[in-house]
Design an enzyme around this catalytic site. Structure first.
Site, short mmCIF file in Angstrom:
data_model
loop_
_atom_site.label_atom_id
_atom_site.label_comp_id
_atom_site.label_asym_id
_atom_site.label_seq_id
_atom_site.Cartn_x
_atom_site.Cartn_y
_atom_site.Cartn_z
N ASP A 51 0.90 -1.15 0.00
CA ASP A 51 0.00 0.00 0.00
C ASP A 51 0.94 1.20 0.00
O ASP A 51 1.58 1.49 1.01
CB ASP A 51 -0.88 0.02 1.25
CG ASP A 51 -1.86 1.19 1.22
OD1 ASP A 51 -1.49 2.26 0.68
OD2 ASP A 51 -2.97 1.05 1.75
N HIS A 52 1.03 1.88 -1.16
CA HIS A 52 2.11 2.88 -1.28
C HIS A 52 1.93 4.04 -0.31
O HIS A 52 2.89 4.75 -0.02
CB HIS A 52 2.27 3.36 -2.72
CG HIS A 52 1.13 4.17 -3.22
ND1 HIS A 52 0.00 3.62 -3.73
CD2 HIS A 52 0.96 5.51 -3.29
CE1 HIS A 52 -0.83 4.58 -4.08
NE2 HIS A 52 -0.27 5.75 -3.83
N HIS A 74 -6.18 2.56 1.67
CA HIS A 74 -5.32 3.70 2.04
C HIS A 74 -5.80 4.44 3.29
O HIS A 74 -5.04 4.68 4.22
CB HIS A 74 -5.23 4.69 0.88
CG HIS A 74 -4.75 4.10 -0.40
ND1 HIS A 74 -3.70 3.23 -0.46
CD2 HIS A 74 -5.18 4.24 -1.67
CE1 HIS A 74 -3.51 2.86 -1.71
NE2 HIS A 74 -4.40 3.47 -2.47
#
Ligand code: NAP
Length: 484
Positions: free
Chosen positions: A177-178, A240
Site C-alpha cells: 500500500d504505497h 489507504h
C-alpha cells in the site's frame, strides 16, 4: 543531515507485468532512482516479464522512455542510465501457460534474495504463485509483492490469500500500500512514539476529533471500467484511508517490528463500529463545461458507484471512545491534497476575556503536496491593545527544517521495494489486516445495494456534496479547507 544508504546484497527482481502502466510509471523509474542512489549492488538483476514479444534491447528502450517520462526533476547522467540498463533483462512469459517459465528459471542466480513483483491483475496472482513453485523458483529466499486491489470483498480476499498461502509463507508475502511508504506517514510514527509531548494527549480526553482527507482533482482518467466496479469505498477507504486511520489510532507497539506494528493495526480495524447510514455521504461528480461528468466518464448513465465518500467513524476502545474520526476522499475536487488533522479540544477554561476567543491546537500531517507536519499553537498577537490571541503554525516542512539533503525524499515505491529486498514487512499489510478491513467494509456496501442507495451529485472543483459539509456541521465541527 547525512543521507544513509543501507547496503544490500545482490538480488534478482522480476517484475511480472513489466510492460504495464504501473511498471512504466512507478516501479521501473523507482528502481532506476535506487540504482542512482547506489543501492543496486554489483550483480543485481531486474527482469521484466509479460506476454508481449520483446528482447532485452527492446525492453531497455521501453525502460529508457519510462525513465525519461516519469522522473520529475530527478537529475541523472547518461552513465547512470547506461549502468541501469545493463542490469535489465526481459523474458516473454504467460502467467496462464508454460511458455517462458524455464527461461526465467535459468536466469535466477543461486543463494540470493529473489523478489517477484506481481504488477498484474489479481486474477493472475494464484497462477503466478503456482508456477513459481512448479518451476523451482519458490524457496525460502523468495519474496512476492502484490498490488491492490487485494480482493473486492471478504470472500475474494480470503480466496486470494489462500491462493498465495498454498505456495508461500506469510513472511514471504508483501501486500503493498504505497501510502505506507510515504515519508510523512512514517513520520507519524516517529512523532507519536519518538516524543514525550504528544502521546499523553493522544486520546479522547484531549482530542476532539480527527479528520483524514484525500482529495484528487482528476476524474477516473481512462480507468472508468475498473473504477466503476470499485468506487471510492473499495478503491481508497478500505485500504489507504484505513491504513492511515490505523497508524493514527493504534496503541504503541512494543517494538518497531513487523508483527508488533501489524498486531496493533489489526486491533484498530477490529475495534471499528459498524457505520450508521446517516454517517455516510456518497457523491458523483457532475459535468462541467467541456469536462464530462462521472456517468459519461464510466459510460454508464445508471451507475450508482461513488466517486466521493465522507464517513464518520467510531472506535470502541478505551483510548478513542467518544472521539469521532471523519474520513473523506473524492475525485474532481477543489485541490489535490492528502492530510490528517488531529484537532485537540479547547482548554477547559479561558482566563482571557471573550474577545480573545476560544482556540484549539491542531496537528496537521500533510502527505501531499509539501510533505510535512504543522502544529497550530495559540499565542498573543504582537503589539499593544490588550490580550488578543492568534493561532500560528509551528511549521515542520521537511525541506525547510532538514536542509537541502531532504529535498530529495525517495518516493514510496523506492522505499517499499528496498524494504522487500531487505526483508522488512513493517510497512506492508498482513493477510488478516486486509481481511478484517473487508469484514468491516462489506456490510456497508451490502447496505447500499439493499437500499439501492444513489450517490449525490457534486460540482467539479468543489468539496463534494453539501451533505458532506452537513455531516460535520451538525456536530458543531467543520472540515478543514482543502488547499493544494
Ligand atoms: P496494465 O497496464 O494492464 O498492465 C498489466 C501487465 O500485465 C502488462 O504488462 C501485461 O503485459 C501483463 N499481463 C497481462 N496478462 C498477462 C499474462 N497472462 N501473463 C503475463 N503477463 C500478463 O495494468 P497496471 O495498471 O500496470 O496494473 C497492474 C496491477 O497493479 C493491477 O493489479 C492494478 O490494479 C494494480 N495497480 C495499478 C496502479 C496504476 O497506477 N496503474 C495503481 C495501483 C495498483 P502483456 O499484455 O504483454 O502480457
Amino acid at each position: 543531515m547525512v543521507s544513509r544508504i543501507i547496503p544490500v546484497d545482490a538480488f534478482d527482481l522480476v517484475v511480472f507485468g513489466g510492460t504495464g502502466d504501473l511498471a512504466r510509471r512507478k516501479i521501473l523509474p523507482a528502481l532506476f532512482r535506487r540504482y542512482c542512489a547506489g543501492q543496486m549492488p554489483e550483480g543485481a538483476q531486474v527482469i521484466g516479464a509479460a506476454r508481449s514479444e520483446m528482447n532485452d534491447a527492446e525492453f531497455r528502450a521501453f525502460v529508457t522512455e519510462a525513465v525519461e517520462e516519469f522522473n520529475g526533476n530527478f537529475q541523472y547522467s547518461d552513465e547512470d542510465l547506461q549502468g541501469f540498463l545493463s542490469i535489465l533483462f526481459y523474458v516473454t512469459l504467460d502467467a496462464l501457460g508454460d511458455g517462458g517459465w524455464s527461461e526465467l528459471a535459468t536466469k535466477m542466480q543461486a543463494d540470493r534474495v529473489r523478489v517477484f513483483y506481481f504488477s498484474v491483475g489479481p486474477s493472475l496472482f494464484g497462477p503466478l504463485a503456482e508456477r513459481l513453485h512448479t518451476y523451482g523458483m519458490a524457496d525460502m529466499n523468495t519474496r512476492i509483492v502484490v498490488e491492490k486491489p487485494f480482493g473486492r470483498d471478504l470472500e475474494t480476499s480470503k480466496a486470494l490469500n489462500r491462493s498465495l498461502a498454498d505456495h508461500f509463507d506469510e513472511h514471504q508475502i508483501y501486500r503493498i500500500d504505497h501510502y505506507l511508504g510515504k515519508e510523512t506517514v512514517q513520520n507519524l510514527m516517529a512523532i507519536r512514539f519518538g516524543n514525550m509531548l504528544f502521546e499523553p494527549l493522544w486520546n479522547s480526553q484531549y482530542v476532539d476529533h480527527i479528520q483524514i482527507t484525500v482529495s484528487e482533482t482528476v476524474g477516473v482518467q481512462g480507468r472508468g471500467d475498473y473504477y466503476d466496479r470499485a468506487g471510492a469505498m473499495r478503491d481508497m477507504v478500505q485500504n489507504h484511508l484505513m491504513q492511515l486511520l490505523c497508524l493514527i489510532a493504534m496503541e504503541p507497539p512494543s517494538r518497531f517490528e513487523p508483527d508488533a506494528v501489524r498486531d496493533e493495526k489489526l486491533k484498530v480495524i477490529r475495534a471499528l463500529d459498524p457505520v450508521d447510514p446517516d454517517n455516510i455521504v456518497r457523491g458523483q461528480y457532475s459535468a462541467e463545461g467541456d469536462r464530462a461528468g462521472y456517468l459519461a466518464d464510466v459510460g454508464d448513465p445508471h451507475s450508482t458507484t461513488e466517486s466521493f465518500i465522507a464517513l464518520k467513524l467510531h472506535l470502541s476502545n478505551w483510548r478513542w471512545a467518544g472521539t469521532p474520526f471523519y474520513l473523506r476522499t473524492g475525485k474532481r475536487m477543489r485541490a489535490r491534497s492528502s492530510e490528517i488533522a488531529v484537532v485537540f479540544k479547547e482548554t477547559p477554561h479561558s482566563i482571557f476575556d471573550e474577545e480573545a476567543g476560544r482556540h484549539r491546537n491542531i496537528l496537521t500531517i500533510r502527505l501531499q503536496p509539501n510533505e510535512g507536519i504543522d502544529l497550530d499553537v495559540t499565542i498573543k498577537e504582537p503589539g499593544p491593545g490588550g490580550m488578543r490571541l492568534v493561532d500560528v503554525p509551528l511549521d515542520m516542512t521537511f525541506t525547510e527544517a532538514l536542509g537541502p539533503e531532504a529535498e530529495y525524499v525517495p518516493d514510496a515505491y523506492e522505499r517499499l521495494i528496498m524494504d522487500v529486498v531487505r526483508g522488512n514487512q513493517t510497512l506492508f499489510m498482513r493477510g488478516d489486516e486486509v481481511e478484517a478491513a473487508w469484514a468491516w467494509t462489506d456490510p456497508i456496501i451490502a447496505g447500499w445495494e439493499e437500499r439501492r442507495d444513489k450517490p449525490l451529485p457534486y460540482d467539479t472543483g468543489s468539496s463534494g456534496p453539501v451533505d458532506a459539509l452537513a455531516l460535520m456541521h451538525r456536530d458543531g465541527r467543520r472540515w478543514r479547507e482543502v488547499r493544494s
